[in-house]
Design a protein around this motif. Sequence first.
Motif, PDB file in Angstrom:
ATOM      1  N   SER A 113      39.664  89.922  20.407  1.00 60.03           N
ATOM      2  CA  SER A 113      40.510  89.001  21.176  1.00 60.03           C
ATOM      3  C   SER A 113      41.724  88.538  20.389  1.00 60.03           C
ATOM      4  O   SER A 113      42.670  88.010  20.963  1.00 60.03           O
ATOM      5  CB  SER A 113      39.692  87.789  21.629  1.00 60.03           C
ATOM      6  N   LYS A 114      41.720  88.766  19.086  1.00 60.30           N
ATOM      7  CA  LYS A 114      42.837  88.325  18.248  1.00 60.30           C
ATOM      8  C   LYS A 114      44.001  89.308  18.285  1.00 60.30           C
ATOM      9  O   LYS A 114      45.113  88.934  17.930  1.00 60.30           O
ATOM     10  CB  LYS A 114      42.355  88.099  16.809  1.00 60.30           C
ATOM     11  N   GLY A 115      43.752  90.558  18.677  1.00 55.23           N
ATOM     12  CA  GLY A 115      44.808  91.521  18.890  1.00 55.23           C
ATOM     13  C   GLY A 115      45.618  91.913  17.665  1.00 55.23           C
ATOM     14  O   GLY A 115      46.768  92.276  17.799  1.00 55.23           O
ATOM     15  N   ARG A 116      45.054  91.855  16.499  1.00 55.25           N
ATOM     16  CA  ARG A 116      45.773  92.238  15.279  1.00 55.25           C
ATOM     17  C   ARG A 116      45.775  93.751  15.121  1.00 55.25           C
ATOM     18  O   ARG A 116      44.965  94.452  15.721  1.00 55.25           O
ATOM     19  CB  ARG A 116      45.110  91.599  14.054  1.00 55.25           C
ATOM     20  N   SER A 117      46.656  94.241  14.232  1.00 56.89           N
ATOM     21  CA  SER A 117      46.636  95.664  13.919  1.00 56.89           C
ATOM     22  C   SER A 117      45.369  95.966  13.118  1.00 56.89           C
ATOM     23  O   SER A 117      44.855  95.117  12.388  1.00 56.89           O
ATOM     24  CB  SER A 117      47.876  96.067  13.126  1.00 56.89           C
ATOM     25  N   GLY A 118      44.858  97.179  13.284  1.00 58.66           N
ATOM     26  CA  GLY A 118      43.599  97.534  12.630  1.00 58.66           C
ATOM     27  C   GLY A 118      42.406  96.854  13.269  1.00 58.66           C
ATOM     28  O   GLY A 118      41.352  96.721  12.653  1.00 58.66           O
ATOM     29  N   ASN A 119      42.580  96.407  14.490  1.00 59.97           N
ATOM     30  CA  ASN A 119      41.542  95.697  15.232  1.00 59.97           C
ATOM     31  C   ASN A 119      40.299  96.577  15.356  1.00 59.97           C
ATOM     32  O   ASN A 119      40.379  97.717  15.791  1.00 59.97           O
ATOM     33  CB  ASN A 119      42.095  95.344  16.619  1.00 59.97           C
ATOM     34  N   PRO A 120      39.118  96.042  14.984  1.00 60.89           N
ATOM     35  CA  PRO A 120      37.888  96.832  15.058  1.00 60.89           C
ATOM     36  C   PRO A 120      37.370  97.012  16.489  1.00 60.89           C
ATOM     37  O   PRO A 120      36.441  97.772  16.718  1.00 60.89           O
ATOM     38  CB  PRO A 120      36.897  96.014  14.227  1.00 60.89           C
ATOM     39  N   MET A 121      37.978  96.313  17.449  1.00 65.75           N
ATOM     40  CA  MET A 121      37.494  96.351  18.829  1.00 65.75           C
ATOM     41  C   MET A 121      38.024  97.596  19.540  1.00 65.75           C
ATOM     42  O   MET A 121      39.121  97.615  20.045  1.00 65.75           O
ATOM     43  CB  MET A 121      37.938  95.089  19.565  1.00 65.75           C
ATOM     44  N   THR A 122      37.191  98.630  19.524  1.00 59.88           N
ATOM     45  CA  THR A 122      37.476  99.831  20.291  1.00 59.88           C
ATOM     46  C   THR A 122      36.407  99.945  21.366  1.00 59.88           C
ATOM     47  O   THR A 122      35.368  99.270  21.291  1.00 59.88           O
ATOM     48  CB  THR A 122      37.436 101.095  19.400  1.00 59.88           C
ATOM     49  N   ASP A 138      25.177  98.474  23.703  1.00 59.59           N
ATOM     50  CA  ASP A 138      23.939  99.250  23.851  1.00 59.59           C
ATOM     51  C   ASP A 138      22.827  98.676  22.978  1.00 59.59           C
ATOM     52  O   ASP A 138      21.678  98.551  23.426  1.00 59.59           O
ATOM     53  CB  ASP A 138      24.166 100.718  23.494  1.00 59.59           C
ATOM     54  N   ASN A 139      23.149  98.321  21.745  1.00 61.29           N
ATOM     55  CA  ASN A 139      22.170  97.730  20.836  1.00 61.29           C
ATOM     56  C   ASN A 139      21.640  96.417  21.407  1.00 61.29           C
ATOM     57  O   ASN A 139      20.429  96.159  21.402  1.00 61.29           O
ATOM     58  CB  ASN A 139      22.797  97.521  19.455  1.00 61.29           C
ATOM     59  N   ASN A 179      34.455 102.432  21.888  1.00 58.30           N
ATOM     60  CA  ASN A 179      33.236 102.979  21.283  1.00 58.30           C
ATOM     61  C   ASN A 179      32.491 101.931  20.464  1.00 58.30           C
ATOM     62  O   ASN A 179      31.258 101.864  20.510  1.00 58.30           O
ATOM     63  CB  ASN A 179      33.574 104.190  20.409  1.00 58.30           C
ATOM     64  N   ALA A 180      33.225 101.134  19.706  1.00 58.90           N
ATOM     65  CA  ALA A 180      32.584 100.081  18.911  1.00 58.90           C
ATOM     66  C   ALA A 180      31.902  99.063  19.820  1.00 58.90           C
ATOM     67  O   ALA A 180      30.770  98.644  19.562  1.00 58.90           O
ATOM     68  CB  ALA A 180      33.603  99.393  18.013  1.00 58.90           C
ATOM     69  N   PHE A 181      32.598  98.679  20.890  1.00 65.65           N
ATOM     70  CA  PHE A 181      31.999  97.730  21.828  1.00 65.65           C
ATOM     71  C   PHE A 181      30.758  98.331  22.472  1.00 65.65           C
ATOM     72  O   PHE A 181      29.724  97.667  22.582  1.00 65.65           O
ATOM     73  CB  PHE A 181      32.989  97.306  22.912  1.00 65.65           C
ATOM     74  N   GLN A 191      30.872  88.838  17.594  1.00 64.84           N
ATOM     75  CA  GLN A 191      31.802  88.908  16.465  1.00 64.84           C
ATOM     76  C   GLN A 191      32.856  89.979  16.719  1.00 64.84           C
ATOM     77  O   GLN A 191      34.047  89.754  16.484  1.00 64.84           O
ATOM     78  CB  GLN A 191      31.056  89.207  15.156  1.00 64.84           C
ATOM     79  N   LEU A 192      32.422  91.128  17.193  1.00 64.13           N
ATOM     80  CA  LEU A 192      33.353  92.209  17.504  1.00 64.13           C
ATOM     81  C   LEU A 192      34.322  91.784  18.605  1.00 64.13           C
ATOM     82  O   LEU A 192      35.536  91.993  18.489  1.00 64.13           O
ATOM     83  CB  LEU A 192      32.580  93.468  17.926  1.00 64.13           C
ATOM     84  N   MET A 193      33.798  91.180  19.654  1.00 66.68           N
ATOM     85  CA  MET A 193      34.654  90.741  20.754  1.00 66.68           C
ATOM     86  C   MET A 193      35.625  89.657  20.303  1.00 66.68           C
ATOM     87  O   MET A 193      36.777  89.629  20.735  1.00 66.68           O
ATOM     88  CB  MET A 193      33.794  90.276  21.927  1.00 66.68           C
ATOM     89  N   ASN A 194      35.173  88.764  19.442  1.00 63.59           N
ATOM     90  CA  ASN A 194      36.039  87.714  18.922  1.00 63.59           C
ATOM     91  C   ASN A 194      37.185  88.321  18.115  1.00 63.59           C
ATOM     92  O   ASN A 194      38.343  87.928  18.271  1.00 63.59           O
ATOM     93  CB  ASN A 194      35.233  86.727  18.076  1.00 63.59           C
ATOM     94  N   GLU A 195      36.857  89.273  17.261  1.00 65.53           N
ATOM     95  CA  GLU A 195      37.899  89.962  16.489  1.00 65.53           C
ATOM     96  C   GLU A 195      38.861  90.693  17.424  1.00 65.53           C
ATOM     97  O   GLU A 195      40.065  90.688  17.221  1.00 65.53           O
ATOM     98  CB  GLU A 195      37.285  90.927  15.477  1.00 65.53           C
TER      99      GLU A 195
END
Length: 111
Positions: free
Chosen positions: A69-78, A87-88, A80-82, A63-67
């Motif tokens: 890949s959309k490249g919007r502003s405020g993108n949750p894909m950092t 790791d989980n 650290n987030a990845f 889900q994170l990677m999908n978000e």
Amino acid sequence: MSKLLSDSEALLPLWDTIQQEVDVFRQSSYSFLSKDEQHYYDILSRYVKSVRKTVIALIERQQLMNEGSKGRSGNPMTWNAFQEKEDNYQQSVQEYMAIGQELNNAAHLIY
């Protein structure tokens, strides 16, 4: 990324069903098992829960990677987030693999 997300999400209903079947078996037949069979069942039950947990971790990562890949502003894909999601996921994989080895080692109890 959306295809990978969809593929991972499709796994959850399968593992939900497997978990339900294992739980129903416990309620209906566990008391009829020998001690060795109960031990094997307990490991199997932990394995199923662990694989299901891994599927959830995979979905969350995808889900994170999908978000991302959309490249919007405020993108949750950092990074650290990845890394946190990865790791989980990897910890979950290691857990189910260890339980799977335990299950394999206990196979002699019922076979």
